[in-house]
Write a protein that holds these residues in place. Structure first.
Motif, PDB file in Angstrom:
ATOM      1  N   TYR A  12     -41.712  -9.643  71.944  1.00  0.00           N
ATOM      2  CA  TYR A  12     -42.676  -8.542  72.001  1.00  0.00           C
ATOM      3  C   TYR A  12     -43.121  -8.295  70.575  1.00  0.00           C
ATOM      4  O   TYR A  12     -42.321  -7.805  69.772  1.00  0.00           O
ATOM      5  CB  TYR A  12     -42.024  -7.262  72.527  1.00  0.00           C
ATOM      6  CG  TYR A  12     -41.555  -7.272  73.965  1.00  0.00           C
ATOM      7  CD1 TYR A  12     -42.463  -7.353  75.024  1.00  0.00           C
ATOM      8  CD2 TYR A  12     -40.204  -7.143  74.265  1.00  0.00           C
ATOM      9  CE1 TYR A  12     -42.036  -7.314  76.337  1.00  0.00           C
ATOM     10  CE2 TYR A  12     -39.772  -7.098  75.584  1.00  0.00           C
ATOM     11  CZ  TYR A  12     -40.689  -7.183  76.609  1.00  0.00           C
ATOM     12  OH  TYR A  12     -40.261  -7.124  77.898  1.00  0.00           O
ATOM     13  N   GLN A  15     -40.660  -8.721  67.685  1.00  0.00           N
ATOM     14  CA  GLN A  15     -39.277  -8.611  68.140  1.00  0.00           C
ATOM     15  C   GLN A  15     -38.923  -9.629  69.219  1.00  0.00           C
ATOM     16  O   GLN A  15     -39.674  -9.809  70.182  1.00  0.00           O
ATOM     17  CB  GLN A  15     -39.048  -7.197  68.694  1.00  0.00           C
ATOM     18  CG  GLN A  15     -37.589  -6.907  68.941  1.00  0.00           C
ATOM     19  CD  GLN A  15     -37.386  -5.725  69.856  1.00  0.00           C
ATOM     20  OE1 GLN A  15     -38.335  -5.088  70.304  1.00  0.00           O
ATOM     21  NE2 GLN A  15     -36.146  -5.444  70.148  1.00  0.00           N
ATOM     22  N   ALA A  17     -36.843  -9.912  72.126  1.00  0.00           N
ATOM     23  CA  ALA A  17     -36.026  -9.130  73.065  1.00  0.00           C
ATOM     24  C   ALA A  17     -35.005 -10.018  73.749  1.00  0.00           C
ATOM     25  O   ALA A  17     -33.906  -9.576  74.091  1.00  0.00           O
ATOM     26  CB  ALA A  17     -36.931  -8.454  74.090  1.00  0.00           C
ATOM     27  N   GLY A  38     -31.183  -1.784  75.394  1.00  0.00           N
ATOM     28  CA  GLY A  38     -32.013  -2.539  74.452  1.00  0.00           C
ATOM     29  C   GLY A  38     -31.547  -3.971  74.231  1.00  0.00           C
ATOM     30  O   GLY A  38     -32.144  -4.706  73.455  1.00  0.00           O
ATOM     31  N   ALA A  39     -30.482  -4.395  74.932  1.00  0.00           N
ATOM     32  CA  ALA A  39     -29.915  -5.735  74.711  1.00  0.00           C
ATOM     33  C   ALA A  39     -30.815  -6.851  75.231  1.00  0.00           C
ATOM     34  O   ALA A  39     -30.723  -7.991  74.778  1.00  0.00           O
ATOM     35  CB  ALA A  39     -28.544  -5.832  75.372  1.00  0.00           C
ATOM     36  N   GLY A  40     -31.664  -6.534  76.208  1.00  0.00           N
ATOM     37  CA  GLY A  40     -32.541  -7.554  76.785  1.00  0.00           C
ATOM     38  C   GLY A  40     -32.277  -7.826  78.258  1.00  0.00           C
ATOM     39  O   GLY A  40     -32.806  -8.789  78.821  1.00  0.00           O
ATOM     40  N   LYS A  41     -31.510  -6.962  78.900  1.00  0.00           N
ATOM     41  CA  LYS A  41     -31.156  -7.173  80.310  1.00  0.00           C
ATOM     42  C   LYS A  41     -32.379  -7.062  81.219  1.00  0.00           C
ATOM     43  O   LYS A  41     -32.652  -7.954  82.030  1.00  0.00           O
ATOM     44  CB  LYS A  41     -30.085  -6.153  80.752  1.00  0.00           C
ATOM     45  CG  LYS A  41     -28.828  -6.168  79.906  1.00  0.00           C
ATOM     46  CD  LYS A  41     -27.772  -5.205  80.423  1.00  0.00           C
ATOM     47  CE  LYS A  41     -28.194  -3.740  80.400  1.00  0.00           C
ATOM     48  NZ  LYS A  41     -28.389  -3.198  79.025  1.00  0.00           N
ATOM     49  N   SER A  42     -33.089  -5.943  81.105  1.00  0.00           N
ATOM     50  CA  SER A  42     -34.252  -5.740  81.980  1.00  0.00           C
ATOM     51  C   SER A  42     -35.299  -6.824  81.770  1.00  0.00           C
ATOM     52  O   SER A  42     -35.902  -7.314  82.733  1.00  0.00           O
ATOM     53  CB  SER A  42     -34.902  -4.377  81.723  1.00  0.00           C
ATOM     54  OG  SER A  42     -34.127  -3.372  82.285  1.00  0.00           O
ATOM     55  N   THR A  43     -35.506  -7.183  80.516  1.00  0.00           N
ATOM     56  CA  THR A  43     -36.499  -8.218  80.226  1.00  0.00           C
ATOM     57  C   THR A  43     -36.103  -9.531  80.904  1.00  0.00           C
ATOM     58  O   THR A  43     -36.939 -10.181  81.552  1.00  0.00           O
ATOM     59  CB  THR A  43     -36.630  -8.408  78.696  1.00  0.00           C
ATOM     60  OG1 THR A  43     -37.052  -7.166  78.122  1.00  0.00           O
ATOM     61  CG2 THR A  43     -37.622  -9.494  78.352  1.00  0.00           C
TER      62      THR A  43
HETATM   63  P1  ADP Z   1     -32.081  -3.502  78.325  1.00  0.00           P
HETATM   64  O1  ADP Z   1     -32.545  -3.711  79.718  1.00  0.00           O
HETATM   65  O2  ADP Z   1     -30.850  -4.295  78.000  1.00  0.00           O
HETATM   66  O3  ADP Z   1     -31.949  -2.062  77.968  1.00  0.00           O
HETATM   67  P2  ADP Z   1     -34.741  -4.380  77.607  1.00  0.00           P
HETATM   68  O4  ADP Z   1     -34.900  -5.751  78.116  1.00  0.00           O
HETATM   69  O5  ADP Z   1     -35.349  -3.241  78.361  1.00  0.00           O
HETATM   70  O6  ADP Z   1     -33.184  -4.114  77.346  1.00  0.00           O
HETATM   71  O7  ADP Z   1     -35.302  -4.321  76.115  1.00  0.00           O
HETATM   72  C1  ADP Z   1     -34.942  -5.273  75.116  1.00  0.00           C
HETATM   73  C2  ADP Z   1     -35.708  -4.915  73.855  1.00  0.00           C
HETATM   74  O8  ADP Z   1     -37.083  -5.185  74.034  1.00  0.00           O
HETATM   75  C3  ADP Z   1     -35.617  -3.454  73.464  1.00  0.00           C
HETATM   76  O9  ADP Z   1     -35.556  -3.381  72.053  1.00  0.00           O
HETATM   77  C4  ADP Z   1     -36.895  -2.852  74.012  1.00  0.00           C
HETATM   78  O10 ADP Z   1     -37.303  -1.740  73.274  1.00  0.00           O
HETATM   79  C5  ADP Z   1     -37.857  -4.013  73.858  1.00  0.00           C
HETATM   80  N1  ADP Z   1     -38.915  -4.000  74.879  1.00  0.00           N
HETATM   81  C6  ADP Z   1     -38.735  -4.008  76.214  1.00  0.00           C
HETATM   82  N2  ADP Z   1     -39.903  -4.015  76.867  1.00  0.00           N
HETATM   83  C7  ADP Z   1     -40.850  -4.013  75.897  1.00  0.00           C
HETATM   84  C8  ADP Z   1     -42.282  -4.017  75.919  1.00  0.00           C
HETATM   85  N3  ADP Z   1     -42.974  -4.029  77.062  1.00  0.00           N
HETATM   86  N4  ADP Z   1     -42.927  -4.019  74.748  1.00  0.00           N
HETATM   87  C9  ADP Z   1     -42.241  -4.019  73.586  1.00  0.00           C
HETATM   88  N5  ADP Z   1     -40.904  -4.019  73.488  1.00  0.00           N
HETATM   89  C10 ADP Z   1     -40.214  -4.011  74.630  1.00  0.00           C
END
Ligand code: ADP
Ligand code: ADP
Length: 223
Positions: A12, A15, A17, A38-43
Motif C-alpha cells: 500500500y 508500505q 502490508a 496491523g500484522a497483515g492478516k486481513s489483507t
Molecule cells: P491486520 O488484519 O493484521 O490487523 P491488515 O491487513 O488490516 O492487518 O493491515 C496491515 C497493514 O496494512 C496495516 O499497517 C494497515 O494499516 C495497512 N493497510 C491495510 N489496508 C490498507 C489500505 N487499504 N490502504 C493502506 N494501508 C492499509
C-alpha cells in the motif's frame, strides 16, 4: 480441500502490508492465523478470498488460482469478513436465502441449505427475527451461517470472536468446532487463547512476515 498461500506480497503506497507470506492449510485442518493488529492478516485474507489483488504471489484454493478462477473459487470458499455487512432490516432466513441465491442456489436446494445452516449455527429460534433485533453473538452466528450456506469446502474467518463476551465466544467456538471436522478452516485472531482453544496448528504473522508455523503444542512448551 486446501488453501495454499505462496510468496504473497501486498504493497500500500510505500508500505508492505504483506511481505513474502507462504503457508498451507490442508484437508480437515483448522489453523489459526495469529498476529497483532496491523500484522497483515486481513489483507492476506482479502487476497485469498478474491476481494483484493496481490502485488505479487499466488493463492490457491483447492488447487485453483484465485486470480485465474475467482468465480469457481468463491463457490468453494466461505468467508466471514471482520466487519461483515449484515442487512439489518432483513429477517435472518430472508438474508440467508438472499446470500444463497447470490451463490446461485435456488428452489429446494436453497431451502434445504438455509435449513441446514440455521440448525448448524443454532439459529432455529432467531430465523424469523430481523437481524437488527439480534445480539452481537447471534449476529455473528448469522455471519457464520452466510459463510456456510453454499456448503464450501474451505472456510476463512477474520477475527470471528472479536467484540463478543465470553459466553458468546464459547458458542461461536462450538459452531466452528462442529464445522471443522468436515472442512478446511483458517481463522485470524490477535489472541493466543483463541488459537489454543480451537487449533492444532498456528501460523504467526508480524509486520507482514510469517515468524512461526508450528503445532500449537510445540508453542506451548516454550517459556
Ligand atoms: P491486520 O488484519 O493484521 O490487523 P491488515 O491487513 O488490516 O492487518 O493491515 C496491515 C497493514 O496494512 C496495516 O499497517 C494497515 O494499516 C495497512 N493497510 C491495510 N489496508 C490498507 C489500505 N487499504 N490502504 C493502506 N494501508 C492499509
Ligand atoms: P479490516 O481489518 O477489515 O481491514 P479496518 O478497520 O482495519 O478493517 O479497515 C477498514 C478499511 O480501511 C479497510 O478497507 C482497510 O483496507 C482500510 N484501511 C486500513 N488501514 C488503512 C490505512 N492505513 N490506510 C488506508 N486504508 C486503510
Amino acid at each position: 480441500m486446501s488453501l495454499e498461500v505462496q510468496n504473497l506480497y501486498k504493497q500500500y503506497g510505500e508500505q508492505w502490508a504483506v511481505n513474502d507470506v507462504s503457508f498451507t492449510v490442508g484437508e480437515g485442518e483448522i489453523v489459526g492465523f495469529l498476529g497483532p493488529n496491523g500484522a497483515g492478516k486481513s489483507t492476506t485474507m482479502k487476497i485469498a478470498t478474491c476481494y483484493l489483488p496481490p502485488t505479487a504471489g499466488t493463492v490457491r484454493i483447492n488447487g485453483l488460482d484465485v486470480l485465474e478462477h475467482p468465480l469457481r473459487v468463491r463457490q468453494q470458499l466461505g468467508y466471514l469478513p471482520e466487519h461483515n455487512p449484515l442487512y439489518l432490516d432483513m429477517y435472518v432466513h430472508e438474508y440467508l436465502r438472499f446470500i444463497g441465491s447470490v451463490h446461485k442456489l435456488s428452489g429446494k436446494r436453497l431451502k434445504q441449505r438455509v435449513g441446514e445452516v440455521v440448525a448448524l449455527c443454532g439459529l432455529e429460534r432467531e430465523q424469523n427475527k430481523k437481524i437488527q433485533a439480534l445480539s452481537k453473538g447471534y449476529r455473528q452466528r448469522v455471519g457464520l451461517a452466510q459463510a456456510l450456506v453454499h456448503d464450501p469446502s474451505v472456510l476463512i474467518l477474520d477475527e470471528p470472536t472479536t467484540g463478543l463476551d465470553p459466553n458468546q465466544i464459547e458458542e461461536i467456538r462450538g459452531v466452528i468446532r462442529s464445522i471443522s471436522a468436515r472442512k478446511t478452516v483458517v481463522f485470524s485472531t490477535h489472541i493466543m487463547q483463541e488459537v489454543q482453544a480451537l487449533c492444532q496448528r498456528v501460523v504467526i504473522i508480524n509486520r507482514g512476515r510469517v515468524v512461526a508455523d508450528s503445532p500449537v503444542s510445540r508453542l506451548q512448551q516454550q517459556p
